[in-house]
Design a protein around this motif. Structure first.
Motif, short mmCIF file in Angstrom:
data_model
loop_
_atom_site.label_atom_id
_atom_site.label_comp_id
_atom_site.label_asym_id
_atom_site.label_seq_id
_atom_site.Cartn_x
_atom_site.Cartn_y
_atom_site.Cartn_z
N TYR A 17 0.84 -1.21 0.00
CA TYR A 17 0.00 0.00 0.00
C TYR A 17 0.87 1.26 0.00
O TYR A 17 0.43 2.31 -0.45
CB TYR A 17 -0.96 -0.01 1.20
CG TYR A 17 -0.29 -0.37 2.51
CD1 TYR A 17 0.32 0.60 3.29
CD2 TYR A 17 -0.23 -1.70 2.93
CE1 TYR A 17 0.96 0.26 4.46
CE2 TYR A 17 0.41 -2.05 4.11
CZ TYR A 17 1.01 -1.07 4.87
OH TYR A 17 1.66 -1.41 6.01
N LEU A 18 2.09 1.15 0.48
CA LEU A 18 3.02 2.30 0.39
C LEU A 18 3.70 2.30 -0.98
O LEU A 18 3.88 3.35 -1.60
CB LEU A 18 4.06 2.23 1.50
CG LEU A 18 3.52 2.29 2.93
CD1 LEU A 18 4.66 2.20 3.93
CD2 LEU A 18 2.70 3.56 3.14
N ASP A 19 4.08 1.11 -1.42
CA ASP A 19 4.74 1.00 -2.72
C ASP A 19 3.85 1.58 -3.81
O ASP A 19 4.33 2.23 -4.74
CB ASP A 19 5.02 -0.49 -2.97
CG ASP A 19 5.97 -0.71 -4.12
OD1 ASP A 19 6.93 0.07 -4.27
OD2 ASP A 19 5.76 -1.68 -4.89
N LEU A 20 2.55 1.36 -3.67
CA LEU A 20 1.61 1.86 -4.69
C LEU A 20 1.46 3.38 -4.64
O LEU A 20 0.93 3.98 -5.57
CB LEU A 20 0.24 1.20 -4.52
CG LEU A 20 0.17 -0.30 -4.86
CD1 LEU A 20 -1.18 -0.88 -4.46
CD2 LEU A 20 0.41 -0.55 -6.35
N ARG A 21 1.94 4.01 -3.57
CA ARG A 21 1.94 5.48 -3.54
C ARG A 21 2.98 6.05 -4.52
O ARG A 21 2.89 7.20 -4.90
CB ARG A 21 2.28 6.00 -2.14
CG ARG A 21 1.16 5.86 -1.15
CD ARG A 21 1.54 6.54 0.16
NE ARG A 21 0.59 6.19 1.20
CZ ARG A 21 0.77 6.47 2.49
NH1 ARG A 21 1.88 7.11 2.88
NH2 ARG A 21 -0.12 6.11 3.37
N ARG A 22 3.96 5.24 -4.87
CA ARG A 22 4.99 5.73 -5.78
C ARG A 22 4.39 6.05 -7.14
O ARG A 22 3.54 5.32 -7.64
CB ARG A 22 6.10 4.69 -5.93
CG ARG A 22 6.93 4.50 -4.66
CD ARG A 22 7.80 3.27 -4.76
NE ARG A 22 8.46 3.26 -6.04
CZ ARG A 22 8.54 2.18 -6.82
NH1 ARG A 22 8.03 1.03 -6.43
NH2 ARG A 22 9.14 2.25 -7.97
#
Ligand code: ASP
Length: 588
Positions: A131-136
């Protein structure tokens, strides 16, 4: 609503408007009194300027703010003074002068930075915090691209009268050549559903139902070994059409892909239109594989005739054993050192070769491991047949045809990468047709379906069921692109007598056929129309369009390379009570 605008949409035309934004703190810079915040949402990033004359409440809020906190900011859009614009940002003409700042949520220090492409942690960490990686930005872009691709497909197919129909996930084994995922039934002790390896049977039954044109963005489940870039579940554009022949299906899908790419990724070029078509036999002969990368030449050339009478024992014995001698020409590699040639030979061995002969074309004639066995006439003949020029390296493999093709096909790809022969912005689509219907399974001593058992054999070949099944061709086809298999499909069997023949040849007993596929055979007897279809993989397509190296990069929550969901930690053990309800006992 928490916001009046998105962070990404603000432009000079918004100047002097009051806006309210909500998003994440992408960056924070403190310029002694004035604080600059880059506020980010899915749509982009905008600079917010917080002056010291703000209310105490807002200033207190801002003073603690850290990266990735969630803020709501109201402020005035202002054109940046001349010279202060940032052409690298879409919103770089403006900034928002904060009037109030509210903290909606705080964030701990993230396990990795989402604001850049550098310093990325290993993949498992990325997946654990997906879910953080997808913020990239890159990952957000991939998700949106995927959405656009699927939406284009839906809209296109809708125009052509296709109906999107959902089919069950809890179903019965549908063979596509992999192991099934099984779901134990609580209500029926000892019985199992199987997750569909594809909706193959169901889409055919929809044709029997008269739906004429069906599609589905379908999840497929295959319990395969985790070799290469695979996922236990993946997505296909599954489609099926009634009253069609092979070329009708190919034309429709070719048009869909051609239009999709020009609409969504216009910077990608197609090799040719119409796409080239190869028979299975031809593609193996020329590229050594049934999923060729057509972006570059370097085709396999048969030189068996030239070396049929060679003194070279390796060549002789290959021909005597009914094999072939073939080569590829690596441009400009004549100067390869001993070490480099040895490394290539190692690669050839790993691909199944016993060895590899090399001929370097130099100003002093042929050099290389096979040079001393080659007569001047043979040398001339090889050069003229292959077109090899001075400076080129000819790599020769001699063995059984299948081995030679595999080895040279593999080496061809090694040179593609090494010599940068393939344009990354080129999409070289093509079709492979006329596959064999059956493949002999040496291990189990039986015939397997090369595609799947519902594929129609070519009608002229029907008599070969009794004589030589290995020579039966099927009405199956593959879409290939840049060295990947992008889709498979076929015209289907719609007559129960032919379907039965296929099941029998595959070694299924009468009772097994009835138990597994009785419903299909019965359906075919109630007026099944001729039909066919295919199922292009969506993950792979988006991967190519997004220039990503693997499909995990375009799947929101993929399993890792060992098949685990490392975020939720699945698979995992379950409560004894659940097992009991499912009538399952775990054996240590
Ligand atoms: N069901 C096939 C597959 O998953 C595709 C098809 O034949 O339509 O490969």
């Amino acid at each position: 609503m928490y916001k009046t605008h998105t962070c990404g949409e603000l432009r000079a035309t918004h100047a002097n408007q009051q806006v309210t934004l909500a998003g994440w703190v992408h960056r924070r810079r403190d310029h002694g009194g004035v604080i600059f915040l880059d506020l980010r949402d899915r749509y982009g990033i905008v600079q917010v300027t917080v002056n010291p004359d703000l209310s105490k409440e807002s200033l207190d809020a801002v003073s603690n703010v850290r990266m990735e906190w969630v803020l709501q900011i109201t402020g005035m859009v202002q054109k940046r003074p001349a010279g202060m614009q940032n052409p690298k940002m879409q919103t770089g003409e403006v900034e928002v002068i904060a009037q109030s700042v509210k903290v909606l949520n705080r964030a701990k220090t993230l396990p990795f930075l989402v604001s850049g492409e550098n310093d990325l942690p290993d993949e498992n960490t990325r997946l654990k915090y997906r879910y953080l990686d997808l913020r990239r930005e890159r990952m957000t872009h991939n998700m949106i691209l995927r959405h656009q691709v699927v939406k284009f497909m839906r809209d296109f197919l809708d125009q052509y009268n296709f109906v999107e129909i959902e089919t069950p996930i809890l179903f019965k084994a549908t063979p596509e050549g992999a192991r099934d995922y099984l779901v134990p039934s609580r209500l029926y002790p000892g019985q199992f559903y199987a997750l569909p390896q594809s909706p193959q049977q169901l889409k055919q039954l929809l044709m029997v139902a008269g739906m004429d044109r069906y599609f589905q963005i379908a999840r497929c489940f295959r319990d395969e070994d985790l070799r290469g870039d695979r996922q236990p579940e993946f997505t296909q554009l599954d489609l099926e059409m009634s009253f069609v022949q092979r070329d009708d299906v190919l034309a429709l899908v070719e048009q869909l892909y051609t239009e999709l790419i020009s609409a969504i990724t216009p910077h990608k070029r197609l090799l040719s239109s119409p796409w080239p078509r190869f028979s299975y036999r031809e593609v193996l002969e020329r590229y050594g594989t049934d999923k060729p990368d057509l972006r570059f030449g370097m085709e396999l050339i048969d030189v068996s005739d030239i070396f049929a009478k060679s003194d070279f024992r390796v060549f002789q014995s290959a021909i005597e054993a009914g094999g072939v001698i073939k080569c590829i020409v690596a441009p400009g590699c004549a100067e390869y050192s001993r070490k480099e040639v040895d490394a290539l030979t190692e690669s050839a061995r790993a691909l199944g070769a016993k060895g590899l002969a090399t001929l370097a074309v130099t100003s002093e004639g042929l050099k290389g491991t096979a040079a001393k066995f080659v007569t001047p006439e043979e040398a001339e003949a090889v050069k003229s047949k292959t077109g090899a020029q001075e400076g080129d390296l000819i790599l020769v493999a001699a063995d059984q045809r299948a081995v030679v093709n595999k080895v040279l096909g593999g080496l061809r790809l090694i040179f593609r990468d090494r010599l940068d022969l393939a344009d990354p912005n080129m999409l070289a689509f093509g079709w492979v047709v006329d596959f064999p219907m059956f493949a002999w399974n040496e291990e189990e001593g039986k015939w397997d379906a090369e595609h799947h058992p519902f594929t129609m054999p070519q009608l002229d070949d029907l008599p070969k069921f009794e004589t030589n099944p290995g020579e039966i061709l099927s009405d199956a086809y593959d879409m290939v692109c840049n060295g990947y298999e992008m889709a498979s499909g076929s015209i289907r069997i719609h007559r129960s007598d032919i379907q039965l023949k296929v099941f029998e040849l595959l070694g299924l007993r009468g009772d097994e056929i009835e138990q597994k596929f009785g419903h299909m055979l019965e359906a075919f007897d109630y007026g099944a129309p001729p039909h066919g279809g295919m199922a292009p993989g969506i993950d792979r397509l988006v991967m190519l369009l997004a220039d990503e190296p693997n499909i995990r990069e375009v799947i929101a929550f993929p399993k890792n390379q060992t098949g685990r969901d490392v975020m939720a930690d699945a698979p995992s053990e379950v409560e004894p009570k659940q097992l009991k309800e499912l009538h399952i006992q775990i054996r240590e």
